[in-house]
Design a protein around this motif. Structure first.
Motif, mmCIF file in Angstrom:
data_model
loop_
_atom_site.group_PDB
_atom_site.id
_atom_site.type_symbol
_atom_site.label_atom_id
_atom_site.label_comp_id
_atom_site.label_asym_id
_atom_site.label_seq_id
_atom_site.Cartn_x
_atom_site.Cartn_y
_atom_site.Cartn_z
ATOM 1 N N PHE A 172 0.825 -1.213 0.000
ATOM 2 C CA PHE A 172 0.000 0.000 0.000
ATOM 3 C C PHE A 172 0.860 1.265 0.000
ATOM 4 O O PHE A 172 0.475 2.278 -0.587
ATOM 5 C CB PHE A 172 -0.952 -0.013 1.195
ATOM 6 N N THR A 173 2.016 1.190 0.647
ATOM 7 C CA THR A 173 2.919 2.340 0.636
ATOM 8 C C THR A 173 3.429 2.622 -0.764
ATOM 9 O O THR A 173 3.437 3.781 -1.218
ATOM 10 C CB THR A 173 4.110 2.110 1.585
ATOM 11 N N ILE A 174 3.846 1.574 -1.460
ATOM 12 C CA ILE A 174 4.366 1.745 -2.825
ATOM 13 C C ILE A 174 3.271 2.238 -3.763
ATOM 14 O O ILE A 174 3.517 3.082 -4.642
ATOM 15 C CB ILE A 174 4.966 0.425 -3.339
ATOM 16 N N LEU A 175 2.050 1.737 -3.593
ATOM 17 C CA LEU A 175 0.945 2.218 -4.425
ATOM 18 C C LEU A 175 0.747 3.728 -4.233
ATOM 19 O O LEU A 175 0.526 4.462 -5.196
ATOM 20 C CB LEU A 175 -0.344 1.475 -4.071
ATOM 21 N N TYR A 176 0.823 4.168 -2.981
ATOM 22 C CA TYR A 176 0.652 5.595 -2.706
ATOM 23 C C TYR A 176 1.813 6.404 -3.268
ATOM 24 O O TYR A 176 1.612 7.430 -3.935
ATOM 25 C CB TYR A 176 0.539 5.812 -1.194
ATOM 26 N N VAL A 177 3.036 5.938 -3.010
ATOM 27 C CA VAL A 177 4.224 6.664 -3.449
ATOM 28 C C VAL A 177 4.297 6.736 -4.968
ATOM 29 O O VAL A 177 4.667 7.763 -5.542
ATOM 30 C CB VAL A 177 5.493 6.002 -2.872
ATOM 31 N N ALA A 178 3.908 5.647 -5.642
ATOM 32 C CA ALA A 178 3.971 5.607 -7.100
ATOM 33 C C ALA A 178 3.029 6.621 -7.744
ATOM 34 O O ALA A 178 3.228 7.020 -8.895
ATOM 35 C CB ALA A 178 3.641 4.203 -7.597
ATOM 36 N N ARG A 179 2.013 7.058 -7.002
ATOM 37 C CA ARG A 179 1.053 8.037 -7.532
ATOM 38 C C ARG A 179 1.574 9.460 -7.447
ATOM 39 O O ARG A 179 1.151 10.332 -8.207
ATOM 40 C CB ARG A 179 -0.274 7.941 -6.773
ATOM 41 N N ILE A 180 2.484 9.720 -6.510
ATOM 42 C CA ILE A 180 2.926 11.101 -6.297
ATOM 43 C C ILE A 180 4.378 11.352 -6.713
ATOM 44 O O ILE A 180 4.782 12.500 -6.844
ATOM 45 C CB ILE A 180 2.735 11.515 -4.823
ATOM 46 N N ILE A 181 5.152 10.271 -6.882
ATOM 47 C CA ILE A 181 6.552 10.429 -7.292
ATOM 48 C C ILE A 181 6.661 10.258 -8.801
ATOM 49 O O ILE A 181 6.203 9.244 -9.339
ATOM 50 C CB ILE A 181 7.450 9.401 -6.579
ATOM 51 N N PRO A 182 7.264 11.190 -9.521
ATOM 52 C CA PRO A 182 7.460 11.028 -10.970
ATOM 53 C C PRO A 182 8.285 9.784 -11.279
ATOM 54 O O PRO A 182 9.187 9.430 -10.509
ATOM 55 C CB PRO A 182 8.213 12.307 -11.367
ATOM 56 N N PRO A 183 8.002 9.102 -12.385
ATOM 57 C CA PRO A 183 8.722 7.859 -12.732
ATOM 58 C C PRO A 183 10.232 8.018 -12.796
ATOM 59 O O PRO A 183 10.980 7.125 -12.386
ATOM 60 C CB PRO A 183 8.141 7.498 -14.101
ATOM 61 N N GLU A 184 10.700 9.167 -13.308
ATOM 62 C CA GLU A 184 12.149 9.348 -13.425
ATOM 63 C C GLU A 184 12.840 9.381 -12.064
ATOM 64 O O GLU A 184 14.026 9.041 -11.956
ATOM 65 C CB GLU A 184 12.482 10.621 -14.200
ATOM 66 N N GLU A 185 12.113 9.763 -11.014
ATOM 67 C CA GLU A 185 12.707 9.769 -9.676
ATOM 68 C C GLU A 185 12.914 8.349 -9.170
ATOM 69 O O GLU A 185 13.904 8.053 -8.500
ATOM 70 C CB GLU A 185 11.822 10.562 -8.705
ATOM 71 N N PHE A 186 11.974 7.461 -9.489
ATOM 72 C CA PHE A 186 12.165 6.040 -9.190
ATOM 73 C C PHE A 186 13.385 5.510 -9.933
ATOM 74 O O PHE A 186 14.186 4.738 -9.397
ATOM 75 C CB PHE A 186 10.932 5.224 -9.597
#
Length: 255
Positions: free
Chosen positions: A27-41
């Motif tokens: 659930f944390t990753i689902l939330y973070v993936a919505r607000i963090i731009p892909p290039e930051e990952f």
């Protein structure tokens, strides 16, 4: 406590840790993936993947001997910690930062400060209490699981907070650093035995052959785990690599 009881208790701690952290992590990753731009990952993954490969290239895993051998005394473990953990972490810290400073590989990201910040993880790992590995040798995972849970739970909580406000790779790296340092520090409180400095190099000589073998096994494993992350950046770019990494992290929580 009998061997059978150790197995039952350790299995309980491992399962409790695995499923609790995976559910929270999912659930944390689902939330973070919505607000963090892909290039930051993508940036985060490139940094920690390169760090893992450099670590495996220049480190002999003497500590693996603690898990494999039941004949190690206090002097052996302290010597292995001193050279294979503490001194190695300082040496690797400086070597890694020198490589980042003077080399520019194709897969490097432009913001080298991310590498410098991430390199603090090396020093954090150098503080870990090696006696936990001896307890694992005796099928006693309680101390390792507790210290791991403290680090992982804190990381997930801080990850949500940091990503909400910063929305960049620094949030990912700082939460990762928190996990490493809390795990290392708490490892000294969950075990009655604690490491101390021992400059005698003779215990290392007894395990040099095994450590050389373990070196190549560990290097091969790290290349398999991390090389694709660096290649992904080189061939499809940082943004699409970030999509790739975010998907992998979501899937890995339940695989």
């Amino acid at each position: 406590m009998s061997l059978f009881q150790n197995i039952i208790n350790s299995s309980f701690y491992i399962l409790a840790y695995r499923y609790s952290t995976r559910i929270l992590g999912f659930f944390t990753i689902l939330y973070v993936a919505r607000i963090i731009p892909p290039e930051e990952f993508g940036k985060f993954t490139v940094v920690i993947s390169f760090l893992a490969i450099v670590d495996s290239l220049i480190s002999l895993p003497f500590e693996n001997s603690i898990v494999q051998s039941n004949k190690l005394g206090k002097k052996d473990i302290n010597s292995i910690w001193t050279y294979s953990r503490f001194f190695r972490s300082i040496f690797l810290f400086f070597i890694f930062n020198l490589i980042v400073t003077f080399f520019n590989f194709k897969f490097f990201i432009n913001d080298k400060n991310l590498y410098y910040v991430a390199s603090l993880s090396i020093l954090g790992n150098g503080l870990y209490n090696t006696y936990i590995s001896q307890r694992i040798r005796n099928i006693d995972y309680k101390g390792d699981i507790i210290s791991s849970f403290v680090g992982r739970f804190s990381r997930l909580l801080l990850l949500i907070i940091l990503c909400t406000y910063f929305k960049n790779a620094y949030a990912l790296i700082f939460s990762w650093l928190i996990e490493i340092y809390l795990k290392s520090l708490s490892s000294h409180f969950v075990s009655k035995k604690r490491v101390s400095f021992c400059l005698d190099i003779n215990p290392l000589r007894k395990h040099i052959k095994y450590s050389i073998y373990a070196y190549f096994v560990n290097l091969f494993d790290q290349l398999i785990l991390n090389l694709d992350n660096l290649l992904a950046v080189s061939f499809i770019g940082i943004k699409f690599s970030g999509f790739f990494q975010a998907t992998k992290r979501v899937n890995s929580e339940f695989t």
